[in-house]
Design a protein around this motif. Structure first.
Motif, short mmCIF file in Angstrom:
data_model
loop_
_atom_site.label_atom_id
_atom_site.label_comp_id
_atom_site.label_asym_id
_atom_site.label_seq_id
_atom_site.Cartn_x
_atom_site.Cartn_y
_atom_site.Cartn_z
N GLN A 57 21.57 8.41 6.31
CA GLN A 57 22.17 7.11 6.18
C GLN A 57 23.72 6.89 6.27
O GLN A 57 24.02 6.20 6.82
N SER A 109 34.20 1.19 12.01
CA SER A 109 33.56 0.29 11.08
C SER A 109 32.21 1.23 10.55
O SER A 109 31.90 2.10 11.58
N GLY A 124 29.07 0.40 10.86
CA GLY A 124 27.98 0.39 11.93
C GLY A 124 28.47 1.22 13.20
O GLY A 124 27.33 1.82 13.84
N GLU A 145 17.20 6.28 7.49
CA GLU A 145 18.03 4.85 7.35
C GLU A 145 19.51 4.85 8.05
O GLU A 145 20.39 4.44 7.47
N SER A 204 20.97 1.29 9.04
CA SER A 204 21.26 0.24 7.70
C SER A 204 22.63 -0.50 7.93
O SER A 204 22.68 -1.76 7.49
N MET A 205 23.54 0.08 8.72
CA MET A 205 24.63 -0.74 8.70
C MET A 205 24.92 -1.63 9.92
O MET A 205 26.12 -2.42 10.22
N LEU A 206 23.85 -1.48 10.87
CA LEU A 206 24.09 -2.26 12.08
C LEU A 206 23.35 -3.70 11.95
O LEU A 206 22.38 -3.92 11.17
N ASP A 207 23.79 -4.53 12.67
CA ASP A 207 23.35 -6.12 12.76
C ASP A 207 21.78 -5.75 13.21
O ASP A 207 21.58 -4.89 14.21
N PRO A 208 21.13 -7.00 13.37
CA PRO A 208 19.74 -6.84 14.00
C PRO A 208 19.76 -6.51 15.18
O PRO A 208 18.92 -5.62 15.80
N ILE A 209 20.61 -7.28 16.33
CA ILE A 209 20.45 -6.99 17.70
C ILE A 209 21.08 -5.26 17.79
O ILE A 209 20.49 -4.66 18.67
#
Ligand SMILES: Nc1ncnc2c1ncn2[C@@H]1O[C@H](COP(=O)(O)OP(=O)(O)O)[C@@H](O)[C@H]1O
Ligand SMILES: Nc1ncnc2c1ncn2[C@@H]1O[C@H](COP(=O)(O)OP(=O)(O)O)[C@@H](O)[C@H]1O
Ligand SMILES: [Mg+2]
Ligand SMILES: [Mg+2]
Lengths: 277, 289
Positions: A87, A141, A143, A165, A168-173
């Motif tokens: 994670q 960053s 992500g 996990e 967990s720091m990525l955006d949905p796309i």
């Protein structure tokens, strides 16, 4: 072929603590895509670390493609076969420059220099981290670091990939992009994939779901079986994927569209509903 | 306190030849009382923007005022006021539990209080810590002497949050507060933020990736893309122009997706919360039959 067999396995971190994993048995076939879900602290990561041979079961045993994790001589083979992405990417990074970090794993398992170059190219491409190739990993960053961590494990070409996990720091796309790469590897290389996740939309597409609570395996089932079991969802602290939540809302208002798990399914059902009236 | 930001630009490498802007020409207002979302894909400038709000990142270009505080004021008196501002604008970073450091939960929560009230009595501090822990749903007596490293992930995040709200900020800013939480932890965190929103904490500003959450929880939101604030409005306004959003690499909320797909035969006038969407859909069904 069987990829993983976990047989009545328990584990605790120290004498006075309770069991972190408590009598878990499960099987995963080669090429399967499985999800492990459950509250924080339900034992998911501990189970993953045992499958990878990082920690040894207190009782019971685990085999990975027939190799027992208790057998010291098999450990190197098991870690080569089974790659884990954690994670927190800061716990995974070893080198300061991105491409060196990705090269570290394959170098360690004795991959030839020429092959390593190819693997780095592939892993950086696949995870969209090519633009940061020669940058300092520490400047990225959260992500972006997670993508590099995934690249590092993909470069090992593991037969089993465990994502703990790790998006967990990525955006949905961004999450969808990474999952598409993983899905592609599963199809072309017959890679076995285990995702540990709190995102219910990632669970929906998989073959099998393992539901954990308090160290125990509560239930194994298809996504449909899991999400149709209200009591189980409550007991394990899970929620429905958003399309199913909307369907529930409609049901409370007297409109029954079943329990669609994806937005495309729900859309089809709504279209039918309006076509009928 | 209102946040007013005019033509704000920022570059992490201001002296480099081909400098890139992390923020570029951002103009927007966040009203007192808003429950305000900050959205945009990874790297779009969200974190850079919010770190301006308490002066953590100094203003390079443009204007920024938070209530009576002018963050462009580089004079000595302006700098003295910065500390006052920091108490009023509480900032919860991403994965704040990674930054816990004290030996006990009490000391971690008390850190900010001690820092902002230098002459405070032990009773004063204890009282602030206790009420902050109660607000975030942590048992004071049970946890105060424990090591923050011995408690669960969800509890750690609450400890970090308690430390920020212990000084009773008027504006609470949170950077992706739900990342890594399990579904129940997420639901109860949103409930907690709405509860805080009714107290000393008048404005909540929250960075989120999840458009479903934004539709459900926020009154208003700004969309960042490549450092620019490209849209700002209520979820109703933002998610009505879905194609634009998707061009910016953002996923729409499921209610928005469905509303779009039902057009043109069915048009729903919804605010995109699940409840309202269901209400409007059922209305349309009744009309039709
Ligand atoms: N390194 C560790 N040392 C001591 N206890 C641990 C450690 N890692 C996990 N635990 C404990 O083991 C239990 C299961 O944790 P974990 O496997 O991390 O759960 P999950 O991954 O589902 O959140 C929890 O009670 C947790 O506090
Ligand atoms: N400390 C830093 N040093 C250099 N560049 C940075 C730093 N932090 C962010 N950036 C860059 O600034 C841009 C905006 O980043 P950020 O504000 O973190 O976006 P977000 O929070 O939306 O993901 C990105 O291109 C990012 O790479
Ligand atoms: Mg875990
Ligand atoms: Mg950010």
């Amino acid at each position: 072929m069987q990829a993983v067999k976990v047989d009545k396995v328990s584990y605790k971190y120290s004498e006075k603590e309770k069991l972190a994993v408590d009598g878990v048995s499960l099987e995963i076939e080669a090429g399967e895509f499985v999800a492990v879900v459950g509250r924080n602290a339900s034992g998911k990561s501990t189970l993953a670390r045992m499958i990878n041979g990082l920690i040894a079961p207190l009782s019971g045993e685990i085999t990975v493609f027939g190799n027992n994790t208790l057998d010291e001589k098999s450990l190197f083979e098991i870690r080569k076969t089974c790659g884990i992405v954690f994670q927190n990417p800061d716990n995974q990074m070893v080198a300061s420059i991105v491409e060196d970090d990705v090269a570290f794993g394959p170098e360690n398992i004795g991959v030839s220099r020429e092959e390593i170059g190819k693997r780095i190219d592939f892993a950086l491409q696949a995870t969209g981290t090519e633009p940061f190739r020669t940058e300092m990993a520490s400047k990225l960053s959260g992500g972006q670091k997670q993508r590099v961590a995934i690249a590092g494990v993909l470069a090992l070409k593991p037969k089993i990939l465990i994502l703990d996990e790790s998006t967990s720091m990525l955006d949905p796309i961004g999450r969808a992009e990474v999952m598409a790469v993983v899905e592609n590897l599963r199809k072309t290389e017959n890679m076995t994939v285990m995702v540990i996740t709190h995102y219910m939309d990632e669970v929906v597409g998989c073959d099998k779901v393992f539901v954990m609570a308090d160290g125990k395996l509560l239930k194994t089932g298809t996504p449909e079986q899991i999400f149709n079991d209200k009591e189980l969802l409550d007991e394990a602290g899970l929620e429905l994927p958003v399309p199913a939540k909307i369907a529930e809302g409609l049901k409370r208002r007297g409109v029954d569209v079943g329990l669609p798990l994806t937005k495309e399914q729900l859309k089809e059902r709504l279209w039918k509903l309006f076509a009928k009236t | 306190m209102e946040v007013v930001c005019q033509n704000l630009s920022y570059s992490y490498s201001p002296s480099s030849k081909n400098k890139k802007y992390a923020l570029s020409d951002v103009t927007l207002t966040i009203k007192e009382g808003d429950f305000f979302g900050v959205i945009g894909h990874t790297g779009s400038g969200k974190s850079t923007f919010i770190q301006h709000l308490n002066g953590l990142i100094p203003v390079q270009n443009g204007k920024l005022t938070v209530g009576e505080y002018d963050l462009t004021d580089k004079s000595r008196s302006g700098k003295a006021k910065l500390k006052e501002l920091r108490r009023k604008v509480g900032m919860v970073f991403q994965y704040p539990e990674y930054q816990l450091f004290a030996e006990t939960v009490f000391e971690d929560v008390a850190f900010g209080v001690r820092n902002f009230y230098k002459q405070a009595s032990a009773e004063f501090i204890a009282q602030k810590v206790k009420s902050a822990m109660q607000l975030v749903g942590l048992d004071f007596d049970e946890l105060k002497d424990k090591s923050p490293f011995s408690i669960s992930g969800g509890q750690k995040r609450r400890v970090a949050l308690a430390g920020v709200i212990a000084v009773e900020p008027e504006i609470l800013v949170l950077d992706e507060p739900c990342a890594g939480l399990d579904p129940q932890g997420k639901t109860s965190l949103w409930q907690l933020l709405h509860k805080l929103h009714g107290t000393f904490c008048k404005t909540v500003i929250v960075v989120s990736h999840d458009m479903n959450d934004v539709a459900e929880q926020c009154d208003k939101a700004v969309v960042f893309s490549d450092g620019k604030a490209v849209a700002c409005g209520s979820p109703r306004e933002l998610f009505s122009g879905l194609e634009d959003l998707e061009k910016l690499g953002l996923e729409s909320p499921v209610t928005g997706y469905l509303t779009e797909k039902l057009k043109p035969s069915v048009t729903l006038d919804t605010d995109f919360t699940i409840d309202d969407f269901c209400d409007k859909l059922v209305e349309k069904l009744k009309e039709k039959s």
